[in-house]
Design a protein around this motif. Structure first.
Motif, PDB file in Angstrom:
ATOM      1  N   ALA A  45      42.461  49.263  43.435  1.00 51.84           N
ATOM      2  CA  ALA A  45      42.710  48.722  42.360  1.00 51.84           C
ATOM      3  C   ALA A  45      42.555  47.315  42.413  1.00 51.84           C
ATOM      4  O   ALA A  45      41.744  46.607  41.484  1.00 51.84           O
ATOM      5  N   ALA A  46      43.207  46.714  43.392  1.00 55.64           N
ATOM      6  CA  ALA A  46      43.049  45.162  43.205  1.00 55.64           C
ATOM      7  C   ALA A  46      41.970  44.727  43.831  1.00 55.64           C
ATOM      8  O   ALA A  46      41.377  43.845  43.359  1.00 55.64           O
ATOM      9  N   ALA A  47      41.039  45.597  44.617  1.00 52.91           N
ATOM     10  CA  ALA A  47      39.792  45.206  45.144  1.00 52.91           C
ATOM     11  C   ALA A  47      38.897  45.248  44.048  1.00 52.91           C
ATOM     12  O   ALA A  47      37.614  44.416  44.173  1.00 52.91           O
ATOM     13  N   ARG A  48      39.016  45.932  42.892  1.00 50.84           N
ATOM     14  CA  ARG A  48      38.056  45.887  41.756  1.00 50.84           C
ATOM     15  C   ARG A  48      38.170  44.739  41.081  1.00 50.84           C
ATOM     16  O   ARG A  48      37.022  44.308  40.615  1.00 50.84           O
ATOM     17  N   TYR A  49      39.323  44.151  41.179  1.00 56.07           N
ATOM     18  CA  TYR A  49      39.266  42.708  40.272  1.00 56.07           C
ATOM     19  C   TYR A  49      39.120  41.386  41.275  1.00 56.07           C
ATOM     20  O   TYR A  49      38.952  40.474  40.630  1.00 56.07           O
ATOM     21  N   ALA A  50      38.844  41.701  42.483  1.00 62.19           N
ATOM     22  CA  ALA A  50      38.599  40.714  43.385  1.00 62.19           C
ATOM     23  C   ALA A  50      37.383  39.696  43.105  1.00 62.19           C
ATOM     24  O   ALA A  50      37.602  38.591  43.060  1.00 62.19           O
ATOM     25  N   PRO A  51      36.254  40.573  42.961  1.00 58.54           N
ATOM     26  CA  PRO A  51      34.987  39.471  42.622  1.00 58.54           C
ATOM     27  C   PRO A  51      35.370  38.545  41.587  1.00 58.54           C
ATOM     28  O   PRO A  51      35.168  37.425  41.600  1.00 58.54           O
ATOM     29  N   GLY A  52      35.732  39.090  40.356  1.00 56.08           N
ATOM     30  CA  GLY A  52      36.024  38.406  39.201  1.00 56.08           C
ATOM     31  C   GLY A  52      36.910  37.360  39.271  1.00 56.08           C
ATOM     32  O   GLY A  52      37.192  36.297  38.845  1.00 56.08           O
ATOM     33  N   ALA A  53      38.262  37.857  39.900  1.00 58.94           N
ATOM     34  CA  ALA A  53      39.352  37.011  40.232  1.00 58.94           C
ATOM     35  C   ALA A  53      38.948  35.631  40.871  1.00 58.94           C
ATOM     36  O   ALA A  53      39.352  34.455  40.788  1.00 58.94           O
ATOM     37  N   VAL A  54      37.955  35.935  41.960  1.00 61.41           N
ATOM     38  CA  VAL A  54      37.593  34.826  42.824  1.00 61.41           C
ATOM     39  C   VAL A  54      36.749  33.927  42.058  1.00 61.41           C
ATOM     40  O   VAL A  54      37.016  32.537  42.176  1.00 61.41           O
ATOM     41  N   LEU A  55      35.795  34.491  41.313  1.00 60.85           N
ATOM     42  CA  LEU A  55      35.009  33.772  40.388  1.00 60.85           C
ATOM     43  C   LEU A  55      35.579  32.798  39.557  1.00 60.85           C
ATOM     44  O   LEU A  55      35.200  31.636  39.128  1.00 60.85           O
ATOM     45  N   VAL A  56      36.691  33.553  39.073  1.00 58.98           N
ATOM     46  CA  VAL A  56      37.576  32.443  37.902  1.00 58.98           C
ATOM     47  C   VAL A  56      38.495  31.635  38.460  1.00 58.98           C
ATOM     48  O   VAL A  56      38.469  30.484  38.285  1.00 58.98           O
ATOM     49  N   ALA A  57      38.897  31.845  39.717  1.00 61.07           N
ATOM     50  CA  ALA A  57      40.182  31.276  40.395  1.00 61.07           C
ATOM     51  C   ALA A  57      39.449  29.791  40.895  1.00 61.07           C
ATOM     52  O   ALA A  57      40.136  28.830  40.595  1.00 61.07           O
ATOM     53  N   VAL A  58      38.080  29.995  41.517  1.00 63.93           N
ATOM     54  CA  VAL A  58      37.864  28.606  41.965  1.00 63.93           C
ATOM     55  C   VAL A  58      37.689  27.420  40.943  1.00 63.93           C
ATOM     56  O   VAL A  58      38.261  26.394  41.010  1.00 63.93           O
TER      57      VAL A  58
END
Length: 269
Positions: free
Chosen positions: A4-17
């Motif tokens: 489940a966390a892996a599904r959020y990873a791409p969006g989270a990385v794009l937002v976090a930077v």
């Protein structure tokens, strides 16, 4: 859990930077050094220099807070106005009141948001706070229509009629039941609204509305350095990519959350 966390990873990385750069960038920027001209990245200027000889990396660190905070503030303001207006129009039994609330918004939708911002800015020359208010209010008509359309369907349910017959307050009916039923719709719309706010804020800054011509701002960097794009591309490419990453990442996160919510709802059935 890991899947489940892996599904959020791409969006989270794009937002976090971009978010981290916007929040922590001014703390890491350090003092301004002497101005120089550097068309390529190097140890003294990681991204070269901008059109005035300032270090481009330092400008990137300083330039995110205005774009990100104004866009987030404008999105929040839009919903603070649109939610009560849309709920009131959907739940009222007086047709004249619904028309009075919604028809003026239909007129405003016919006016492009950027044109509206430019017309008001030409008269009042807003700063960052004024630009936040302008962009937020420009998003109200569309957001209110989304709330109204979704709330009207919920308001027709027997549960709402039962709450009325029990003498429940408007607040409990509108917020406690109807607004809670709109969470998925509002979550989907929030990503679109934030993307629109980012676009409008960046475009307004690109045109010099609400910011000074030499201010540290990602959109201003794109505008002021675009004439030297082929000589020194990083001062344009990096801030443009950061704005795009924030917009794309937010929508990815909302889409993932909505998909997971839909799967859970289907599993319960």
């Amino acid at each position: 859990m890991i899947r489940a966390a892996a599904r959020y990873a791409p969006g989270a990385v794009l937002v976090a930077v971009p978010l981290l750069l916007a929040v922590l960038g001014p703390l890491l920027a350090g003092p301004a050094g002497p101005r120089a001209v550097s068309f390529s990245a190097g140890p003294d200027h990681w991204l070269g220099t901008d059109f005035t000889g300032r270090d481009a990396w330092r400008q990137v660190l300083l330039g995110g807070r205005s774009v990100v905070l104004v866009a987030l503030g404008a999105t929040l303001l839009a919903y603070l106005v649109a939610l009560p207006v849309g709920l009131a129009a959907a739940l009222t039994r007086r047709t004249w009141l619904e028309e009075a609330l919604m028809r003026p918004l239909d007129v405003l939708i016919a006016v492009p948001s950027l044109l509206l911002v430019l017309l008001v800015a030409a008269a009042f020359a807003p700063g960052p706070a004024g630009l936040t208010a302008l962009v937020g209010l420009a998003a109200v008509p569309e957001a209110a229509r989304v709330v109204h359309a979704a709330a009207a369907e919920v308001a027709s349910r027997p549960a709402v009629e039962a709450l009325r017959m029990q003498g429940e307050s408007w607040w409990r009916t509108a917020v406690g039941y109807v607004a809670r039923s709109l969470r998925r719709t509002l979550a989907a719309d929030a990503g679109i609204r934030l993307t629109g706010a980012l676009y409008l804020v960046a475009t307004a800054a690109f045109l010099g509305v609400g910011v000074q011509p030499d201010t540290s701002d990602w959109a201003v960097m794109v505008d002021r350095n675009r004439t030297g794009l082929f000589l020194q591309p990083w001062a344009v490419v990096v801030p443009a990519l950061l704005v795009a990453a924030l917009s794309t990442g937010v929508n990815l996160l909302f889409d993932t959350a909505l998909q997971r919510g839909g799967h859970r709802k289907g599993a319960r059935r």
